[in-house]
Design a protein around this motif. Structure first.
Motif: not given
Length: 366
Positions: A47-51, A53-59
Motif C-alpha cells: 500500500y505504501q509503495t503503491a501510494y 508510485k501513484a502520487n510521487y512517481p519520479a521520486e
C-alpha cells in the motif's frame, strides 16, 4: 516436540487434559498466525509503495533506481518502467547529478554519477561540493575547481563517455579523446591545466603589496574533430553505464527498419507461422562467439538486438564462411532469411524432429 512438551510438563505437575488443550490451541494458531502476520506486513508495504508510485512517481522511481544502482539488469528493468510511466530519464550531468538518482526541477529522473563505472564516491563528492556556488561553465572550469586527488583520470574519462560533460557547449564527446601531436588526449590536457592552475593558486608567491600573484595560465585549445557516430557514441556509453541512456544505436536506421523489414525479432519465437516464407529484419550484432564443432568445422553464434527484443543465431558451413566477416560486435546488419521445416544440428550432426533452419540468402548485407 509434542511428546517432549507433554512429558516434561507433566513432571512439573500440570494435568494432561490442560496440556492437550494448550497444544491444540498452538496448532490452530500456527495454521494462520504466521501467514497472516506476513500477509499483513506485505500488504502494508504494498500500500505504501503503491501510494508513492501513484502520487510521487519520479521520486519513487529515483529511489528504486538508487537502491538497485549496482545491478545493471535491475537498472535496465526499472528504466523501462520509467518509460512506460512516461517519465524522462536523463543521463549523468556534472552540473545536476548527485551520487544517486535524483529528480530535477523539470521532474525528470537524473542518472546518478555513482552508477557510472570508474567514478567513485570521493569523485562525486568533490564535483557536487565544488558546484554549490555556481555551475561549471566548461571542462576547464571543472578541472580548476574540484579536488583532482579525488577525481582521477579514470573518473574524467568515464564521465566523458557517459555524457557527463554534454552540458558544456561547443565540445562533444569525441573531442575529449582526440589525440594531438603530444600524444595525449584533450581530456588529459584539461586535467593537467586544472592541476597547474591549482598549484599556482596554492603557491606562496605574493606581490610586494601582499596580494596573491595573478599569473594567467592559458586554457588548452579545444581540438576540432568529427563527432562520433551514434553507434560508436552509444557503444562507448554502454561500456561505462551498462545501458543506452542518450538514445539507441538503431535510431540512425529507423527509416530502413520501418520500410525494408517485414518482421520483428519477436516473431522468431513462433516460426511455425512462417515456414516457407522469407523474413527480413535488422539489428545490432553483439556477443559474437566463434566455435569449433566435433567434426572440426568452425561455426559462430551471435546475438542480434532490436529495439525491444533480441535473438540468438548460429551460423554454419557455407553460410559461416560467406558471412563471418559481417559478424562484428556493434555492427548494424540487415538480414533476409528463409524459414525451412526441420533442421539439422550442425554441431552434433544429428537430425532434430522439432525446430527450424534459418538460411541466410544472397541478399544478406549491411
Amino acid at each position: 516436540m509434542k511428546p517432549k512438551f507433554i512429558s516434561q510438563a507433566e513432571t512439573k505437575g500440570h494435568s494432561a487434559d490442560k496440556l492437550e488443550k494448550i497444544w491444540k490451541d498452538w496448532e490452530a494458531f500456527a495454521e494462520y498466525a504466521f501467514n497472516k502476520s506476513h500477509s499483513t506486513c506485505y500488504a502494508w508495504i504494498a500500500y505504501q509503495t503503491a501510494y508513492l508510485k501513484a502520487n510521487y512517481p519520479a521520486e519513487y522511481m529515483a529511489a528504486v533506481l538508487s537502491n538497485n544502482m549496482n545491478d545493471i539488469k535491475q537498472v535496465s528493468f526499472f528504466m523501462e518502467e520509467c518509460k512506460r510511466m512516461g517519465l524522462e530519464v536523463l543521463g549523468p550531468d556534472v552540473n545536476e547529478s548527485f551520487y544517486k538518482f535524483t529528480v530535477n526541477d523539470n521532474y525528470a529522473v537524473r542518472f546518478g554519477m555513482g552508477a557510472v563505472k570508474g567514478v567513485g564516491a570521493n569523485a562525486v563528492d568533490t564535483i557536487v561540493q565544488s558546484r554549490k556556488e555556481e555551475p561549471y561553465k566548461s571542462i576547464f572550469d571543472l578541472a580548476k575547481k574540484i579536488d583532482l586527488r579525488a577525481a582521477n583520470k579514470k573518473a574524467f574519462e568515464s564521465l566523458a563517455l557517459a555524457g557527463g560533460f554534454d552540458c558544456f557547449q561547443n565540445t562533444h564527446r569525441a573531442q575529449y579523446f582526440h589525440i594531438e601531436g603530444e600524444g595525449i588526449t584533450f581530456l588529459e590536457k584539461a586535467v593537467r591545466y586544472g592541476s597547474k592552475f591549482q598549484e599556482n593558486e596554492n603557491s606562496s608567491q605574493v606581490s610586494l603589496f601582499g596580494e596573491s600573484s595573478d599569473v594567467q595560465i592559458a586554457e588548452p585549445i579545444v581540438p576540432p574533430c568529427e563527432e562520433w557516430s551514434t553507434m560508436e557514441k552509444l557503444a562507448k556509453e554502454k561500456e561505462v553505464v551498462g545501458i543506452y541512456i542518450s538514445g539507441h544505436p538503431l535510431d540512425d536506421y529507423r527509416f530502413e527498419m520501418k520500410y525494408f523489414c517485414n518482421s520483428k525479432l519477436e516473431n522468431l519465437k513462433n516460426l511455425e507461422n512462417y515456414i516457407g516464407k522469407s523474413l527480413t529484419f535488422a539489428g545490432i550484432v553483439t556477443n559474437v562467439q566463434y566455435r569449433t564443432a566435433k567434426n572440426g568445422k568452425d561455426w559462430a553464434m551471435f546475438t542480434l538486438e532490436g529495439y525491444d527484443e533480441s535473438h540468438e543465431f548460429r551460423i554454419f558451413d557455407e553460410e559461416y564462411l560467406k558471412y563471418r566477416h559481417f559478424l562484428v560486435n556493434n555492427q548494424f546488419i540487415y538480414f533476409k532469411v528463409m524459414v525451412k521445416d526441420g533442421w539439422v544440428n550442425r554441431e552434433t550432426g544429428k537430425n532434430q524432429t522439432q525446430g527450424f533452419n534459418l538460411q541466410t540468402s544472397d541478399n544478406f548485407r549491411m
